[in-house]
Design a protein around this motif. Structure first.
Motif, short mmCIF file in Angstrom:
data_model
loop_
_atom_site.label_atom_id
_atom_site.label_comp_id
_atom_site.label_asym_id
_atom_site.label_seq_id
_atom_site.Cartn_x
_atom_site.Cartn_y
_atom_site.Cartn_z
N MET A 170 53.38 72.99 19.75
CA MET A 170 52.13 72.62 20.40
C MET A 170 51.89 71.11 20.24
O MET A 170 52.20 70.54 19.20
N ALA A 171 51.31 70.51 21.27
CA ALA A 171 50.97 69.09 21.20
C ALA A 171 49.86 68.89 20.17
O ALA A 171 49.05 69.78 19.91
N HIS A 172 49.85 67.71 19.58
CA HIS A 172 48.92 67.40 18.50
C HIS A 172 48.01 66.25 18.94
O HIS A 172 48.49 65.22 19.39
N ILE A 173 46.68 66.44 18.82
CA ILE A 173 45.70 65.43 19.20
C ILE A 173 45.06 64.86 17.94
O ILE A 173 44.54 65.61 17.11
N PRO A 202 51.70 64.12 31.82
CA PRO A 202 52.25 65.39 31.33
C PRO A 202 52.42 65.37 29.82
O PRO A 202 52.64 64.32 29.21
N LEU A 203 52.28 66.53 29.21
CA LEU A 203 52.48 66.69 27.77
C LEU A 203 53.67 67.59 27.52
O LEU A 203 53.90 68.54 28.28
N LEU A 204 54.38 67.31 26.47
CA LEU A 204 55.45 68.17 25.99
C LEU A 204 54.93 68.96 24.80
O LEU A 204 53.95 68.55 24.17
N PRO A 205 55.55 70.07 24.48
CA PRO A 205 55.07 70.84 23.32
C PRO A 205 55.02 70.03 22.03
O PRO A 205 54.17 70.28 21.18
N GLU A 206 55.89 69.04 21.90
CA GLU A 206 55.92 68.23 20.68
C GLU A 206 55.18 66.90 20.82
O GLU A 206 55.26 66.04 19.94
N SER A 207 54.42 66.72 21.89
CA SER A 207 53.72 65.45 22.12
C SER A 207 52.70 65.15 21.03
O SER A 207 52.08 66.06 20.47
#
Length: 89
Positions: free
Chosen positions: A1-4, A73-78
């Motif tokens: 999951m992307a991390h904010i 776009p976001l990647l799962p590791e973004s």
């Protein structure tokens, strides 16, 4: 999951949790983040939903492309960093 991650400049005004998201775009990630915290959204987005002039977002080390659509776009590791731009001397 992307991390904010929200930088600590925003923490002076309200809680800024680190979040995980499965969103495919920056806009979707922000919508998800602000659904539970609309006050935080008001610091990042203006009344038309555009990125405020004093806010900068970096995704995987690159500045987001569009301040209006926020359709990067976001990647799962973004890794997404939301910063309040500072000025002055």
């Amino acid at each position: 999951m992307a991390h904010i991650t929200f930088t600590q400049q925003l923490a002076r005004f309200l809680p800024v949790p680190e979040l995980q998201t499965a969103a495919a775009t920056l806009r979707a990630a922000l919508d998800e983040a602000f659904a539970d915290n609309p006050r935080l959204g008001a610091y990042v987005l203006d009344d038309q939903g555009h990125l405020r002039e004093n806010v900068v977002i970096f995704i995987d080390g690159r500045r987001s492309r569009d301040r209006v659509l926020l359709d990067d776009p976001l990647l799962p590791e973004s890794r997404i960093y939301i910063l309040q731009a500072l000025s002055g001397g």
